[in-house]
Design an enzyme around this catalytic site. Structure first.
Site, PDB file in Angstrom:
ATOM      1  N   THR A  11      -3.486   3.041   5.600  1.00 47.44           N
ATOM      2  CA  THR A  11      -4.794   2.833   6.238  1.00 47.44           C
ATOM      3  C   THR A  11      -4.757   1.848   7.401  1.00 47.44           C
ATOM      4  OG1 THR A  11      -5.236   1.117   4.610  1.00 47.44           O
ATOM      5  CG2 THR A  11      -6.112   3.314   4.138  1.00 47.44           C
ATOM      6  N   GLU A  44       0.837  -1.212   0.000  1.00 50.99           N
ATOM      7  CA  GLU A  44       0.000   0.000   0.000  1.00 50.99           C
ATOM      8  C   GLU A  44       0.869   1.258   0.000  1.00 50.99           C
ATOM      9  OE1 GLU A  44      -3.019   0.314   3.092  1.00 50.99           O
ATOM     10  OE2 GLU A  44      -3.099   2.482   2.802  1.00 50.99           O
TER      11      GLU A  44
END
Ligand code: SF4
Length: 264
Positions: A166, A128
């Site tokens: 996140t 990510e």
């Protein structure tokens, strides 16, 4: 001897993981007979990946491992724009299983990339982080110490803000943000941070259970940021906590054979 097992609530797959799994299933159903490639692990869960392999999905680390024109799905963690561009150049049919909450961070990056210096709070090398940092020039930090080391690299005359992965530890990220405020008092704080609801809720659930338990078993993958953050949180007060991957579950079953606990 184990006396009681408590189940954390919420637990299990988040909406983003469920979305990514069903996305691949739909792509495969819509292109029956065609080889489907997934770039990187669709989600960081080896059982999911192994199940998909058995159903004919091929996992690749790099687009070079798939032929021109083939169907390639990007994983839940998102990809840098350069990867999308490379796939287009090679005539690939692109499927995007990126979690919408990761996509939201990409959108924010694109919006501020020409106006702000950006600090990215994340884990070096995580899929990510690599994908989001591909959107713009960013300074990666993992700890308050990393923030201090940026002192001479940030221009105080230019706007500065930050984005984040996140799946971070809520508590550790607060320490990093506090250090950013201290080192760069002119920083513009985003209206909302980027740690997703699923990560936050699961960490809250673990914190709430700590008084009741002696150890926590995190059932997850040892390359999953979310699973590792839950383990780290549990080990702060219950050092005997550990992570249960598929292999260690087999070992645990053997170890508890004489107890009254039944594993199915
Ligand atoms: S961003 Fe949150 S909801 Fe989306 S896949 Fe990651 S953990 Fe799940």
């Amino acid at each position: 001897m184990l006396e009681k097992i408590y189940l954390a609530n919420p637990r299990g797959f988040c909406a983003g993981v469920k979305y990514a799994i069903s996305y691949v299933e739909q792509v495969q159903a819509a292109n029956s007979g065609e080889q489907i490639y997934v770039r990187k692990e669709i989600v960081h869960n080896r059982r999911v990946v192994e199940d998909m392999k058995k159903r004919g999905i091929r996992f690749i680390n790099d687009l070079d491992e798939a032929p021109d024109g083939s169907t390639v799905v990007f994983s839940a963690h998102g990809v840098a724009p350069s990867v999308v561009e490379a796939a287009k150049q090679r005539g690939m049919k692109i499927g995007d299983a990126t979690c919408p909450l990761v996509t939201r961070v990409h959108r924010k990056a694109r919006k501020i990339k020409d106006t702000h210096q950006i600090i990215y709070i994340g884990h070096e090398g995580h899929d990510e982080a690599i994908g989001t940092m591909g959107e713009a020039s960013m300074f990666l930090v993992e700890s308050p110490e990393d923030v201090v080391r940026l002192k001479d690299r940030i221009d105080p005359d230019k706007p500065l803000t930050y984005l984040m992965q996140t799946t971070l530890s809520v508590a550790d990220t607060k320490n990093v943000v506090d250090q950013i405020s201290k080192t760069f008092p002119f920083v513009e704080h985003p209206a909302k941070d980027d740690i997703c609801y699923a990560t936050t809720e699961r960490q809250e659930a673990v914190s709430l259970m700590m008084q009741e338990i002696d150890a926590m078993l995190v059932i997850g993958a040892d390359n999953s940021s979310n699973s590792l953050r839950l383990l780290q949180l549990a080990q702060k007060s219950k050092p005997h906590s550990f992570i249960l991957s598929k292999r260690s579950l087999v070992e645990i079953k053997a170890g508890f054979r004489s107890s009254s606990i039944k594993f199915k």
